[in-house]
Scaffold this motif. Structure first.
Motif, PDB file in Angstrom:
ATOM      1  N   TYR A  49       0.818  -1.222   0.000  1.00  0.00           N
ATOM      2  CA  TYR A  49       0.000   0.000   0.000  1.00  0.00           C
ATOM      3  C   TYR A  49       0.852   1.272   0.000  1.00  0.00           C
ATOM      4  O   TYR A  49       0.388   2.310   0.478  1.00  0.00           O
ATOM      5  CB  TYR A  49      -0.922   0.006   1.214  1.00  0.00           C
ATOM      6  N   LEU A  61      -4.429   0.919   8.441  1.00  0.00           N
ATOM      7  CA  LEU A  61      -4.688   0.001   7.321  1.00  0.00           C
ATOM      8  C   LEU A  61      -3.656  -1.122   7.286  1.00  0.00           C
ATOM      9  O   LEU A  61      -4.010  -2.301   7.114  1.00  0.00           O
ATOM     10  CB  LEU A  61      -4.654   0.791   5.997  1.00  0.00           C
ATOM     11  N   ARG A 102     -19.020  -5.579  -1.143  1.00  0.00           N
ATOM     12  CA  ARG A 102     -18.817  -4.768   0.062  1.00  0.00           C
ATOM     13  C   ARG A 102     -20.128  -4.469   0.776  1.00  0.00           C
ATOM     14  O   ARG A 102     -20.171  -4.407   2.009  1.00  0.00           O
ATOM     15  CB  ARG A 102     -18.058  -3.489  -0.296  1.00  0.00           C
ATOM     16  N   HIS A 115     -10.135  -6.261  -1.804  1.00  0.00           N
ATOM     17  CA  HIS A 115      -9.346  -5.275  -2.565  1.00  0.00           C
ATOM     18  C   HIS A 115      -9.356  -5.689  -4.034  1.00  0.00           C
ATOM     19  O   HIS A 115      -9.337  -6.878  -4.340  1.00  0.00           O
ATOM     20  CB  HIS A 115      -7.899  -5.249  -2.057  1.00  0.00           C
TER      21      HIS A 115
HETATM   22  P1  CMP Z   1      -8.528  -0.767  -0.887  1.00  0.00           P
HETATM   23  O1  CMP Z   1      -9.402  -0.803  -2.072  1.00  0.00           O
HETATM   24  O2  CMP Z   1      -7.757  -1.990  -0.532  1.00  0.00           O
HETATM   25  O3  CMP Z   1      -7.490   0.460  -1.046  1.00  0.00           O
HETATM   26  C1  CMP Z   1      -6.962   1.172   0.041  1.00  0.00           C
HETATM   27  C2  CMP Z   1      -7.602   0.796   1.330  1.00  0.00           C
HETATM   28  O4  CMP Z   1      -7.471   1.771   2.340  1.00  0.00           O
HETATM   29  C3  CMP Z   1      -9.125   0.683   1.136  1.00  0.00           C
HETATM   30  O5  CMP Z   1      -9.448  -0.406   0.374  1.00  0.00           O
HETATM   31  C4  CMP Z   1      -9.584   0.661   2.578  1.00  0.00           C
HETATM   32  O6  CMP Z   1      -9.355  -0.594   3.194  1.00  0.00           O
HETATM   33  C5  CMP Z   1      -8.620   1.681   3.183  1.00  0.00           C
HETATM   34  N1  CMP Z   1      -9.202   3.028   3.231  1.00  0.00           N
HETATM   35  C6  CMP Z   1      -9.500   3.863   2.223  1.00  0.00           C
HETATM   36  N2  CMP Z   1      -9.997   5.023   2.658  1.00  0.00           N
HETATM   37  C7  CMP Z   1      -9.993   4.921   4.004  1.00  0.00           C
HETATM   38  C8  CMP Z   1     -10.382   5.807   5.036  1.00  0.00           C
HETATM   39  N3  CMP Z   1     -10.875   7.025   4.780  1.00  0.00           N
HETATM   40  N4  CMP Z   1     -10.227   5.392   6.308  1.00  0.00           N
HETATM   41  C9  CMP Z   1      -9.727   4.172   6.573  1.00  0.00           C
HETATM   42  N5  CMP Z   1      -9.338   3.277   5.617  1.00  0.00           N
HETATM   43  C10 CMP Z   1      -9.484   3.652   4.357  1.00  0.00           C
END
Ligand code: CMP
Length: 137
Positions: A49, A61, A102, A115
Motif C-alpha cells: 500500500y 490500514l 462490500r 481489494h
Molecule cells: P482498498 O481498495 O484496498 O485500497 C486502500 C484501502 O485503504 C481501502 O481499500 C480501505 O481498506 C482503506 N481506506 C480507504 N480510505 C480509508 C479511510 N478514509 N479510512 C480508513 N481506511 C481507508
C-alpha cells in the motif's frame, strides 16, 4: 482478456466469508488464474500500500492487513479491472450499491472485505508483488 489482482481481506476471512466471496467472483465470470492463502507482515503490507503512505489511515490500514490470513488472487476476464471494481462496490460499504460484495460482507471503510486493482499499472505491480511468473503460467 485482462487480468486483475484481488485480496480477500482479514475481516472477511475471519468472519468465514471467503467461500461466499469466491463464489460471487466465479459467478461473475472471472477465471481464477492463481490463488493463495497467506499472512503478511506489517512491513509487507506497507510495501503493498506504499501509494497510500501519506494518508492518515496508512498505519491503521497496514496493521489491519497484517492482522490475519488473507487470500490473494489473480483473476481474468474481459474488462477484469473495471468489472471487479463494479462487483466489489464503493470503498465505503455505506455507499456501496445493493448486491455488491462490500454491501454484503464489509463492515467499515477500512475493513471492507475485498481489494481490487484500480488500473492496469496497479494490477501489474500488485500481481508481481504477490505472485512469481511461474505461478501464472
Ligand atoms: P482498498 O481498495 O484496498 O485500497 C486502500 C484501502 O485503504 C481501502 O481499500 C480501505 O481498506 C482503506 N481506506 C480507504 N480510505 C480509508 C479511510 N478514509 N479510512 C480508513 N481506511 C481507508
Amino acid at each position: 482478456m485482462q487480468r486483475t489482482f484481488s485480496i480477500i481481506k482479514p475481516d472477511a476471512f475471519r468472519k468465514g466469508y471467503a467461500g461466499a466471496i469466491l463464489a460471487e467472483i466465479e459467478k461473475a465470470g472471472f477465471q481464477i488464474i492463481a490463488i493463495k492463502k497467506l499472512s503478511i507482515s506489517k512491513t509487507q503490507a506497507e510495501g503493498f500500500y506504499y501509494v497510500h503512505k501519506e494518508r492518515p489511515f496508512f498505519a491503521s490500514l497496514t496493521t489491519f492487513m497484517s492482522s490475519g490470513p488473507i487470500i490473494a488472487m489473480v483473476l481474468e476476464k474481459d474488462d477484469a479491472i473495471a468489472d471487479l471494481r463494479k462487483l466489489m462496490g464503493a470503498t465505503n460499504p455505506a455507499n456501496a450499491e445493493e448486491g455488491t460484495i462490500r454491501k454484503k460482507y464489509a463492515g467499515s471503510i477500512e475493513e471492507n472485505a475485498i481489494h481490487g486493482s484500480d488500473g492496469e499499472d496497479t494490477a501489474q505491480f500488485e500481481i508481481g508483488y504477490f505472485f512469481a511468473g511461474y505461478e501464472l503460467a
